[in-house]
Every structure is written in structure tokens, then in C-alpha cells.
Design an enzyme around this catalytic site. Sequence first.
Site, PDB file in Angstrom:
ATOM      1  N   ASN A 227       2.223  -6.197  13.327  1.00 19.05           N
ATOM      2  CA  ASN A 227       1.878  -4.774  13.373  1.00 19.05           C
ATOM      3  C   ASN A 227       2.019  -4.240  14.793  1.00 19.05           C
ATOM      4  O   ASN A 227       2.001  -4.999  15.756  1.00 19.05           O
ATOM      5  CB  ASN A 227       0.429  -4.591  12.898  1.00 19.05           C
ATOM      6  CG  ASN A 227       0.129  -3.169  12.484  1.00 19.05           C
ATOM      7  OD1 ASN A 227       0.970  -2.493  11.906  1.00 19.05           O
ATOM      8  ND2 ASN A 227      -1.064  -2.697  12.799  1.00 19.05           N
ATOM      9  N   LYS A 228       2.180  -2.912  14.904  1.00 16.38           N
ATOM     10  CA  LYS A 228       2.309  -2.316  16.254  1.00 16.38           C
ATOM     11  C   LYS A 228       1.015  -2.435  17.043  1.00 16.38           C
ATOM     12  O   LYS A 228       1.026  -2.530  18.262  1.00 16.38           O
ATOM     13  CB  LYS A 228       2.690  -0.856  16.109  1.00 16.38           C
ATOM     14  CG  LYS A 228       4.143  -0.694  15.749  1.00 16.38           C
ATOM     15  CD  LYS A 228       4.738   0.482  16.482  1.00 16.38           C
ATOM     16  CE  LYS A 228       6.232   0.375  16.479  1.00 16.38           C
ATOM     17  NZ  LYS A 228       6.866   1.355  15.655  1.00 16.38           N
TER      18      LYS A 228
ATOM     19  N   GLN B  38       0.840  -1.199   0.000  1.00 11.11           N
ATOM     20  CA  GLN B  38       0.000   0.000   0.000  1.00 11.11           C
ATOM     21  C   GLN B  38       0.874   1.247   0.000  1.00 11.11           C
ATOM     22  O   GLN B  38       0.383   2.354  -0.069  1.00 11.11           O
ATOM     23  CB  GLN B  38      -0.883   0.005   1.249  1.00 11.11           C
ATOM     24  CG  GLN B  38      -1.822  -1.167   1.307  1.00 11.11           C
ATOM     25  CD  GLN B  38      -2.557  -1.208   2.633  1.00 11.11           C
ATOM     26  OE1 GLN B  38      -3.636  -0.654   2.771  1.00 11.11           O
ATOM     27  NE2 GLN B  38      -1.965  -1.847   3.605  1.00 11.11           N
ATOM     28  N   ASN B  39       2.201   1.034   0.117  1.00 11.22           N
ATOM     29  CA  ASN B  39       3.112   2.172   0.225  1.00 11.22           C
ATOM     30  C   ASN B  39       3.379   2.812  -1.133  1.00 11.22           C
ATOM     31  O   ASN B  39       3.447   2.132  -2.148  1.00 11.22           O
ATOM     32  CB  ASN B  39       4.428   1.727   0.866  1.00 11.22           C
ATOM     33  CG  ASN B  39       4.208   1.233   2.283  1.00 11.22           C
ATOM     34  OD1 ASN B  39       3.173   1.538   2.883  1.00 11.22           O
ATOM     35  ND2 ASN B  39       5.128   0.467   2.807  1.00 11.22           N
TER      36      ASN B  39
ATOM     37  N   ASP C 280       6.070   4.918  -1.387  1.00  5.72           N
ATOM     38  CA  ASP C 280       7.425   5.468  -1.257  1.00  5.72           C
ATOM     39  C   ASP C 280       8.456   4.816  -2.176  1.00  5.72           C
ATOM     40  O   ASP C 280       9.577   5.326  -2.305  1.00  5.72           O
ATOM     41  CB  ASP C 280       7.899   5.386   0.208  1.00  5.72           C
ATOM     42  CG  ASP C 280       7.762   3.984   0.791  1.00  5.72           C
ATOM     43  OD1 ASP C 280       8.020   3.006   0.068  1.00  5.72           O
ATOM     44  OD2 ASP C 280       7.403   3.856   1.979  1.00  5.72           O
TER      45      ASP C 280
ATOM     46  N   HIS D 290      -1.525   1.545  -4.206  1.00  4.96           N
ATOM     47  CA  HIS D 290      -1.955   2.946  -4.115  1.00  4.96           C
ATOM     48  C   HIS D 290      -1.120   3.872  -4.997  1.00  4.96           C
ATOM     49  O   HIS D 290      -1.033   5.066  -4.741  1.00  4.96           O
ATOM     50  CB  HIS D 290      -1.899   3.431  -2.662  1.00  4.96           C
ATOM     51  CG  HIS D 290      -2.864   2.721  -1.768  1.00  4.96           C
ATOM     52  ND1 HIS D 290      -2.872   2.868  -0.404  1.00  4.96           N
ATOM     53  CD2 HIS D 290      -3.862   1.863  -2.043  1.00  4.96           C
ATOM     54  CE1 HIS D 290      -3.824   2.123   0.119  1.00  4.96           C
ATOM     55  NE2 HIS D 290      -4.439   1.491  -0.856  1.00  4.96           N
TER      56      HIS D 290
ATOM     57  N   THR E 166       0.252  -2.722   8.558  1.00  2.96           N
ATOM     58  CA  THR E 166      -0.964  -2.097   8.029  1.00  2.96           C
ATOM     59  C   THR E 166      -2.084  -2.163   9.060  1.00  2.96           C
ATOM     60  O   THR E 166      -2.166  -3.127   9.827  1.00  2.96           O
ATOM     61  CB  THR E 166      -1.432  -2.752   6.716  1.00  2.96           C
ATOM     62  OG1 THR E 166      -2.747  -2.295   6.403  1.00  2.96           O
ATOM     63  CG2 THR E 166      -1.449  -4.263   6.801  1.00  2.96           C
ATOM     64  N   SER E 167      -2.915  -1.134   9.058  1.00  2.00           N
ATOM     65  CA  SER E 167      -4.027  -1.128  10.014  1.00  2.00           C
ATOM     66  C   SER E 167      -5.286  -1.739   9.400  1.00  2.00           C
ATOM     67  O   SER E 167      -6.350  -1.677   9.998  1.00  2.00           O
ATOM     68  CB  SER E 167      -4.286   0.291  10.499  1.00  2.00           C
ATOM     69  OG  SER E 167      -4.398   1.148   9.389  1.00  2.00           O
TER      70      SER E 167
END
Length: 334
Positions: free
Chosen positions: A265-266, A125-126, A128, A142, A235-236
Site C-alpha cells: 500500500n502507499k 472492496q472495489n 468498479d 461492497h 487498502t487502508s
Amino acid sequence: MKVNIVISQQTQANDQFVADLAACVARSKRVLVITGAGISCSGGIPDFRSSDGLYNLVKKKHPKTVIRGKELFDATLFRDENQTKCFYTFMAELKSLISTAQPTETHSFIRELQEKGQLMRCYTQNIDCLEERLDLPVVQLHGSMAKVKCTLCSSSYNFSSDYEQQFREGSPPPCPKCEHADSERVRLGKRTLATGTLRPDIVLYNEEHPNGETIGRLQASDLKKKPDFMIVMGTSLKIPALKKFIKQAARMVHSTRTGRVVFVNKTPATKEWDSVFDYEVIGDTDEWVKMTQEKLEDEQAMLTAKLTLSGPTRSRIVATRSSSSTANCSELIT
Ligand SMILES: [Zn+2]
């Protein structure tokens, strides 16, 4: 049953789960990887909403415009001239950060899977493009900050530093192709036509992906090949289309004899994912990668882990070595 690993809690049980999971990685032949903003944080793409983040730079430049973080990634912003200016400034700041950012240990880990012939596909989804620096092929869900495209004719150009500077001032540059076509018409005495402007080649909320069909075909073909391991990282899990794909892919993974699905994930996933993920690793993705690599090099641990995996039990891990350096990573665009 899902296994939770909290990396910060260094218990024996957690350690065993990390080893089990490392064994899953080692034996997998068709790995699907899905990544989000969390894997780029330690590489220098910071929290867009933190006090010293990009968002504040935008506010400084456009103090009179009220815009929330999420609105900067919503196609409806183009309806408002001032919000559009904020968008362009924001994109210039983001581009500048990306140019100094570095791929992370997590990016390298995915690259290693590819080198070993285990990676079936990495969807990100990044925007960068940090994967490109490692020659790691990915499907960008994306879009990408490497290019800009015309809002009218869709012509694509490299996102140059000249464009970055014009974006920073909040003004979108005109499209060279449209401008050329228009000047030709003027030369021939015809009436002038509208010319498009350039914008980053990313996909915003409330906007169709221009390569949506191609991505859909790739995903369908990946599912047919029966992935035997899936890693969902950083990812959330907020984008509906991706959520659907992850759930479909998890069903295929689970239809293989020893297929497992891991979420790293965090923050933990919500209850709706309980039957999707077998392992949930709570913590920094780089930390998990490091722990996994340690286990992969530990012959004894791998031997025991493989024995554990031969059983029918499915489990969930929570891995967390308390590392707070990237605690404020943004999931704004995930
Ligand atoms: Zn154009």
C-alpha cells in the site's frame, strides 16, 4: 519481525526482500488476495476528493448542498433529499469514469495467479468491476456498479447509459417492475402501492450486505482450506468486518510451515498490524508487481531467495520506487 520495503529506496537489502517475497509468490499454492481502491488508481479511477475529481463535479451541479466525501457512501444520506441528489450525480460520474477505466498491472498479476492455479480467492472492496474485463472471478465485498437495484423490491437491472443519464440529473429512475405491478393494480381498480426507485447495487456504510451470509460462508470455507499466502493490496484497512477476516486468515496462513502475509500500500499499516503482516511493501501496487515479476524471471535471484526462505525468520519489506503519478489515489471506499 516484520520486513519493511519502501519501493522508492532502492537498497540492496530491499532488493533481497523483494526477491524473497517473489519466491513466496512462486511457491504458494493457495493464495488469498484482498484488494482495495489503491489497485485501480492507475487504471483511471481517480481520487474522489482531489480538486479536479468527481466530488467537485457534484459540487458544481449541487452548489447549495454541503456533503463530505465520506457521506456520499453512507446510507444515512437518503434521509436528506438534496444529499440524495448529490449521491445520484456522483454515481453517474463514477459510472462514466469506470466505463473508460482499464484493468491495471495488479489486476493482471492476480489473473496470472488464477491461471497458474495458485489463487484460492480474491476478495475486493472495489465496485468498479475492472476484474470482469479480465475474466477474473472475485468476491465483491461492497457490491458492484454494473447493476442497479430497486430500493423496494430489490429487482436488479443493468446499469445502462439511460440510467446513468437520469442519475446525473440527480433523479433516481422508478423501478420498472414496481411500476408494472402498480399499473396492473390500477387497471383492476385496486388502490395504488408505493413504487421503488433504482440505485447502484453497491453497499454503503451503515448498510447490511445483501449477500453477507454467502460471503461469510465462503470466507469460513477458505479459512478451512488453509491458505499458504495472503496478499493485502491497496487498502487502508478501515472496514471492521474485513479487518477481522484478514486477521483470522493471517492466523491460518501462519499455521502453515512457510506461510507469509504481505501488505502492499502507499501508506503503512498502523501498529495493530505488526503481528499480522510479515512483509509491508510501501508503494504503488503496480510497481511491486513489476518488481516481483522481474525477480521471478531472474533465476539467480530466485535461487538465493529460496535459500533465505528456508530459515525460520519472518520479515517485513518497504518497497518504493518513487512513482508519483497516482499519488493522490483515493481510499475513500476501502
Ligand atoms: Zn421494484
